[in-house]
Design an enzyme around this catalytic site. Structure first.
Site, PDB file in Angstrom:
ATOM      1  N   GLY A 142     -33.393 -34.608  21.611  1.00 40.93           N
ATOM      2  CA  GLY A 142     -32.740 -35.924  21.399  1.00 40.93           C
ATOM      3  C   GLY A 142     -32.001 -35.884  20.014  1.00 40.93           C
ATOM      4  CG  HIS A 143     -30.955 -39.879  18.801  1.00 39.55           C
ATOM      5  ND1 HIS A 143     -31.161 -40.138  19.996  1.00 39.55           N
ATOM      6  CD2 HIS A 143     -31.348 -40.704  17.983  1.00 39.55           C
ATOM      7  CE1 HIS A 143     -31.943 -41.180  19.973  1.00 39.55           C
ATOM      8  NE2 HIS A 143     -32.043 -41.722  18.875  1.00 39.55           N
ATOM      9  CG  ASN A 144     -31.208 -39.067  14.321  1.00 33.04           C
ATOM     10  OD1 ASN A 144     -30.104 -38.764  14.181  1.00 33.04           O
ATOM     11  ND2 ASN A 144     -31.626 -40.424  14.680  1.00 33.04           N
ATOM     12  CB  VAL A 145     -34.711 -33.538  17.523  1.00 36.20           C
ATOM     13  CG1 VAL A 145     -35.921 -32.412  17.322  1.00 36.20           C
ATOM     14  CG2 VAL A 145     -35.471 -34.720  18.326  1.00 36.20           C
ATOM     15  CB  SER A 184     -36.162 -39.868  14.968  1.00 36.35           C
ATOM     16  OG  SER A 184     -35.136 -40.428  15.121  1.00 36.35           O
TER      17      SER A 184
END
Length: 363
Positions: free
Chosen positions: A258-261, A278
């Site tokens: 996912g995003h920001n991982v 995240s």
């Protein structure tokens, strides 16, 4: 292409025995090997199949008596499984892609391609893209605006790289992999039912119709060197900052990041793993198949999760986790043993109740 036993052993740092000039052109399981193959009999159990095949040479385990196995030559490696990495690289015939730029490829004039870059049929390379020397862009790949790929990258069929993605050297992406799709980020005008459940641990309150507003992904994805991405796996771009993948990370098929991982160096992410937005994952972490990691969590260095583990809280470094919700593997095993004993416990309690009931009636 064929190789002599001597050449193979030297390349692998292994020992060669017998007719070291004997040449082989492939590898096979012992029972299926032809006389031109190197049989992979790296354990005594595997060697039992040698009489059923026609192999004249084999890769064996340390201390194996190759002559008693009826072989003309043998390769013995201290760690045979590790030697397979180098051996398979030598014997890999590749995908058969032609070198050079295919006439059906669409390449923006502003794109910069390094020396000896190959681009396959129907590939699209967008404006401002930079691709390092020796890279191979397979058929029907797409590379977005201002994306950067390092040297000796290899994109299999249908790989998609989004705009402004930055990838290091020796990146490998299997068919259908996608890097740089938008993150799954939506918000409601007022407090959502999901937020209420998180706060109340169950009570949704008054239920009302809700619509969702899309949060655009303004970040991108940054990937280090020597990363491999499995077939149909996806790494989403960040909301504001980049999603970050360290050096040497290996993803199996159908992984979703996912995003920001942020994922540290040298992790193994197995098939069907999902990491929500995240979350941060340390170095040398192994996430077993179908592991799920909730959002905004931290997993420390050297953590291992078993298959289908669901991580709902932070995990300290070095832990081995299993289950849903994730717990220490030893604890999970004890819980499982307890569950298996429940039917017997229920029978014992029922018997005690019956005995007490009879005793009460007698009194």
């Amino acid at each position: 292409m064929s190789h002599s036993i001597k050449e193979i052993a030297a390349a692998l740092g292994a020992e060669a025995f017998g007719d070291i000039d004997l040449r082989v052109s492939g590898v096979a399981e012992p029972a299926l090997a032809q006389d031109c193959d190197l049989a992979l009999a790296m354990k005594p159990d595997f060697a039992a199949g040698l009489p059923d095949g026609q192999a004249r040479a084999a890769m064996l385990w340390p201390g194996a008596d190759w002559q008693s196995l009826g072989l003309k030559a043998a390769i013995v490696a201290t760690r045979p499984r590790f030697a397979m990495a180098g051996l398979s690289a030598m014997m890999d015939p590749g995908q058969g892609y032609a070198s050079g730029i295919h006439p059906s490829a669409v390449i923006d004039p502003s794109a910069q391609l390094g020396k000896d870059v190959s681009v396959g049929p129907l590939a699209v390379i967008s404006a401002g893209t930079r691709i390092g020397a020796g890279s191979v862009i397979g058929p029907q790949c797409f590379i977005g605006t201002d994306a950067v790929l390092g040297q000796e990258c290899f994109l299999r069929e249908g790989v998609k790289i989004g705009a402004r993605v930055k990838i290091g050297d020796r990146f490998i992406a299997q068919p259908g992999a996608t890097v740089g799709g938008d993150g799954f980020s939506f918000v409601t005008p007022e407090e959502s039912t999901i937020e209420r459940v998180r706060d109340s641990l169950g009570d949704q309150g008054d239920l009302a119709a809700q619509s969702y507003a899309r949060i655009h992904s303004l970040g991108s994805v940054s990937i280090g060197n020597d990363v491999e991405l499995g077939a149909n796996s996806c790494i989403d771009r960040g909301t504001v900052r980049d999603t970050q993948i360290g050096n040497g990370v290996k993803f199996d098929n159908l992984a979703q990041i996912g995003h920001n991982v942020v994922i540290g160096d040298d992790c193994l992410i197995c098939a069907q793993v999902g990491v929500a937005g995240s979350s941060r994952i340390g170095r040398n972490v192994v996430l077993g198949g179908q592991t799920g990691v909730s959002d905004n969590l931290f997993i420390g260095d050297h953590v291992i999760t078993g298959g289908a583990t669901k991580v709902l809280a932070n995990v300290p470094a070095g832990r081995v986790m299993l289950g849903y919700p994730a717990m220490k593997m030893q604890t999970h095993i004890e819980v499982y043993k307890g569950l298996r004993r429940l039917p017997r416990l229920f029978r014992d309690v029922a018997a005690l109740q019956k005995a007490v009931s009879k005793s009460t009636k007698t009194d």
